[in-house]
Design an enzyme around this catalytic site. Structure first.
Site, PDB file in Angstrom:
ATOM      1  N   CYS A 189      71.326-117.118  68.215  1.00 11.58           N
ATOM      2  CA  CYS A 189      71.543-116.385  69.175  1.00 11.58           C
ATOM      3  C   CYS A 189      72.890-116.346  69.281  1.00 11.58           C
ATOM      4  O   CYS A 189      73.893-116.194  68.493  1.00 11.58           O
ATOM      5  CB  CYS A 189      70.822-116.552  70.278  1.00 11.58           C
ATOM      6  SG  CYS A 189      71.346-115.190  71.797  1.00 11.58           S
ATOM      7  N   ASP A 237      64.214-107.435  66.710  1.00  6.38           N
ATOM      8  CA  ASP A 237      65.387-107.673  67.390  1.00  6.38           C
ATOM      9  C   ASP A 237      66.494-106.416  67.216  1.00  6.38           C
ATOM     10  O   ASP A 237      67.317-106.691  66.452  1.00  6.38           O
ATOM     11  CB  ASP A 237      65.938-109.132  67.062  1.00  6.38           C
ATOM     12  CG  ASP A 237      67.167-109.618  67.691  1.00  6.38           C
ATOM     13  OD1 ASP A 237      67.485-108.974  68.687  1.00  6.38           O
ATOM     14  OD2 ASP A 237      67.909-110.566  67.136  1.00  6.38           O
ATOM     15  N   HIS A 268      63.613-111.626  68.251  1.00  3.72           N
ATOM     16  CA  HIS A 268      64.775-112.528  68.520  1.00  3.72           C
ATOM     17  C   HIS A 268      64.206-113.898  69.178  1.00  3.72           C
ATOM     18  O   HIS A 268      63.532-113.743  70.194  1.00  3.72           O
ATOM     19  CB  HIS A 268      65.700-111.682  69.675  1.00  3.72           C
ATOM     20  CG  HIS A 268      66.777-112.513  69.959  1.00  3.72           C
ATOM     21  ND1 HIS A 268      68.295-112.287  69.054  1.00  3.72           N
ATOM     22  CD2 HIS A 268      67.503-113.518  70.785  1.00  3.72           C
ATOM     23  CE1 HIS A 268      69.014-113.156  69.668  1.00  3.72           C
ATOM     24  NE2 HIS A 268      68.654-113.932  70.699  1.00  3.72           N
TER      25      HIS A 268
END
Length: 304
Positions: A189, A237, A268
């Protein structure tokens, strides 16, 4: 890797809302209010919310007491960042000044150095890499023990100084007495963004970069990326994936060495085994690809 599957079937809307919450676009109350609006048989807002919010007790795959590794907390100079940085260093016990190991910087998400990321560092050390996981929250006393406060703390810090702290961490690790001349980075991330950033700002130092669902560095820096890169994306995502086509064009124009994988129906954060976004099969495959990639480009331990 773990193979247990999440026990709760969660609608995609809830995953999307959690992504907004996790990235500070909505607060916890709004997230839970939206979840409560879903009509899902047998599932309350509390059940869905609890399934998505990380439970770090589930994340330990390698004990910090494992005799094959040694974990310590270290500090490093960061003159262009916050002055001094700190993080979690995990060294294979067989590493020494005579038996050097390749090194990997491990970069956390947008909430500081949580237990999951520490465990990722230990997993890498078990594979024969010196792993260092810096904590962006070190200037504020470190990860506070919960993600909500961690996110707020990280947002309160100067973003450019955080970036320089990670650059400084990479430089410090590259000169650590037990590391070889090979250095990689892996991040998740926000950490995926930092992995792309280090590939762009330290192209002569980073020998292999692995962004998990990370956005690219600023456009003006992307031309400096040569790779090698191994990029992992979850199919569901949308936020991160929207940035990939243009970034890939730049990588192709650069003649960069890269490989990208999109994992079918994955969310995600699919590698994070503390939450129901975790996809065991995809996480295991992506991790094996990552270890193989580092083994290829950072090579085996060297002796001198």
């Amino acid at each position: 890797m773990k193979t247990d599957k999440p026990s709760v079937t969660i609608p995609q809307e809830a995953f999307d809302w959690y992504d907004e919450y996790a990235h500070g676009d909505i607060d916890r109350r709004t997230f839970l209010t939206r979840v409560a609006s879903l009509s899902v048989a047998g599932l309350s807002a509390g059940v869905i919310g609890s399934a998505l919010i990380p439970d770090y007790a589930k994340a330990e795959q390698v004990s910090f007491n494992n005799p094959a590794i040694k974990a310590t907390y270290e500090e490093f100079p960061s003159p262009e960042g916050h002055g001094t940085g700190g993080g979690y260093l995990v060294v294979p016990t067989e590493a020494s000044a005579e038996s050097l190991m390749p090194a990997v910087v491990v970069v956390h998400e947008n909430r500081g150095l949580n237990p999951y990321i520490k465990d990722v560092a230990r997993r890498l050390a078990m594979q024969g890499f010196v792993a260092f996981a810096p904590d962006a929250l070190f200037p504020l006393g470190g990860y506070p023990g919960n993600d909500d406060d961690g996110r707020s703390m990280q947002r309160s810090l100067d973003r450019e100084k955080i970036e320089h702290d990670f650059m400084a961490a990479a430089k410090w690790l590259s000169h650590f007495e037990k590391t070889s001349d090979k250095l990689g980075v892996v991040g998740f991330c926000f950490g995926g963004y930092i992995s792309n950033l280090l590939a762009a700002t330290l192209p002569d130092m980073i020998d292999a970069a692995v962004p998990f669902y990370g956005t690219p560095a600023k456009e003006e820096l992307q031309a400096q990326v040569n790779g090698p890169l191994l990029l992992h994306f979850g199919e569901n995502d949308k936020r991160v994936n929207a940035t990939w086509p243009e970034y890939e064009k730049v990588l192709k124009a650069n003649g960069a060495d890269y490989t990208a994988h999109v994992y079918d129906k994955a969310q995600h954060g699919f590698h994070n085994d503390s939450t129901s976004r975790y996809s065991p099969k995809d996480a295991e495959l992506a991790w094996q690809r990552t270890v193989d990639f580092f083994s290829t480009h950072l090579k085996a331990p060297i002796s001198r």
